[in-house]
Enzyme design. Structure first.
Site, PDB file in Angstrom:
ATOM      1  N   SER A 101       0.841  -1.195   0.000  1.00 34.67           N
ATOM      2  CA  SER A 101       0.000   0.000   0.000  1.00 34.67           C
ATOM      3  C   SER A 101       0.886   1.259   0.000  1.00 34.67           C
ATOM      4  O   SER A 101       1.668   1.455  -0.915  1.00 34.67           O
ATOM      5  CB  SER A 101      -0.948  -0.041   1.195  1.00 34.67           C
ATOM      6  OG  SER A 101      -1.942   0.936   1.099  1.00 34.67           O
ATOM      7  N   ASP A 196     -10.026  -4.822  -4.363  1.00 34.67           N
ATOM      8  CA  ASP A 196      -9.395  -3.810  -3.517  1.00 34.67           C
ATOM      9  C   ASP A 196     -10.177  -2.506  -3.650  1.00 34.67           C
ATOM     10  O   ASP A 196     -10.234  -1.924  -4.737  1.00 34.67           O
ATOM     11  CB  ASP A 196      -7.942  -3.612  -3.967  1.00 34.67           C
ATOM     12  CG  ASP A 196      -7.128  -2.750  -3.014  1.00 34.67           C
ATOM     13  OD1 ASP A 196      -7.714  -1.904  -2.323  1.00 34.67           O
ATOM     14  OD2 ASP A 196      -5.899  -2.922  -2.991  1.00 34.67           O
ATOM     15  N   HIS A 226      -7.836  -5.430  -0.327  1.00 34.39           N
ATOM     16  CA  HIS A 226      -6.647  -4.622  -0.069  1.00 34.39           C
ATOM     17  C   HIS A 226      -5.697  -5.279   0.926  1.00 34.39           C
ATOM     18  O   HIS A 226      -4.479  -5.058   0.858  1.00 34.39           O
ATOM     19  CB  HIS A 226      -7.063  -3.240   0.448  1.00 34.39           C
ATOM     20  CG  HIS A 226      -5.922  -2.262   0.525  1.00 34.39           C
ATOM     21  ND1 HIS A 226      -5.194  -1.868  -0.578  1.00 34.39           N
ATOM     22  CD2 HIS A 226      -5.365  -1.613   1.591  1.00 34.39           C
ATOM     23  CE1 HIS A 226      -4.259  -1.006  -0.216  1.00 34.39           C
ATOM     24  NE2 HIS A 226      -4.334  -0.842   1.095  1.00 34.39           N
TER      25      HIS A 226
END
Length: 257
Positions: A101, A196, A226
């Site tokens: 991320s 996601d 995610h």
């Protein structure tokens, strides 16, 4: 599990990290926004690296996890500086950066600052999210509050709302990486879940298009979200790190120097 240790950075921030000695290249896990080095992916990858005899490093940026500081006081530039400080103090030789991320954005910034990066793995990588995600999605009232030096709140799927500060937005604009080609002259693997809701498929494709590498692959995983942390996804991360490490070794960058 490696013991947590602490480093006082040149900026005066006390940073937590866990380092496992082993063969190179050193695998460095860079966690996400408001996440830390105790997350599923970081701990799993550490155990995998230890079983393989590989050197491994995980760390907490300031305001995250066991490191000192308030989360709301930080920004992308600070957190990239924190990661760089720990990496330079603790590791030697070639590096494989694994960015989850926001860690994917941090990794892109570190590639510009570290000449010994030998590979990059992005897991739901989220470059430029303060501008293309937060700012782009703000209402006029939220933008006005930020412009006046205030804050805005955004809902989070992981607990308390995100408190977005003016400093986070303004600093993010100084560290954007999707506005020009990203030179990565080493193996790169990008992993992205189709479900996601935090990082879109378009972001993954933009990153793919911006990275300049002769050995670059993007893998979409149908149904993955995610977190990208179920057993199948964790195996894919292992495979990507092993593949990048092997490719860098064959090019002569995979041994300690």
């Amino acid at each position: 599990m490696a013991q947590v240790e602490y480093l006082e950075s040149a900026a005066g921030r006390r940073l937590a990290y866990a380092h496992t000695p082993g063969t190179g290249p050193v695998v460095v896990f860079l966690s996400g926004y408001k996440s830390d080095m105790q997350g599923t992916k970081a701990v799993h990858l550490e155990a995998w690296a230890q079983a393989q005899g590989r050197a491994f490093l995980r760390l907490d940026y300031s305001g995250h996890g066991a490191s000192d500081g308030a989360f709301e006081d930080g920004c992308i530039g600070d957190w990239a500086e924190d990661a760089l400080a720990v990496i330079e103090a603790v590791t030697e030789g070639p590096l494989v950066l694994v960015g989850s991320s926001m860690g994917g954005w941090i990794g892109c910034l570190l590639v510009r600052r570290l000449s010994r990066v030998a590979g990059f793995v992005g897991v739901a990588a989220a470059p430029d999210f303060t501008e293309d995600g937060f700012w782009a999605g703000f209402s006029d009232a939220q933008r006005a509050a930020i412009a006046a030096g205030g804050t805005a709140e955004l809902p989070s799927d992981y607990g308390d709302p995100y408190v977005i500060t003016c400093r986070l937005i303004e600093d993010g604009r100084q560290h954007l990486v999707l506005r020009a080609p990203l030179a990565m002259p080493f193996p790169v693997r990008l992993l992205q879940g189709t479900e996601d809701t935090a990082v879109t498929r378009d972001t993954a494709l933009r990153l793919l298009d911006h990275i300049d590498s002769d050995d670059l692959r993007l893998t979409f995983v149908k149904g993955a979200d995610h977190r990208f942390s179920d057993p199948a996804c964790l195996r894919l991360i292992e495979q990507a790190v092993a593949e990048v490490g092997a490719a860098s070794a064959s090019s002569g960058m995979g041994t300690d120097v």
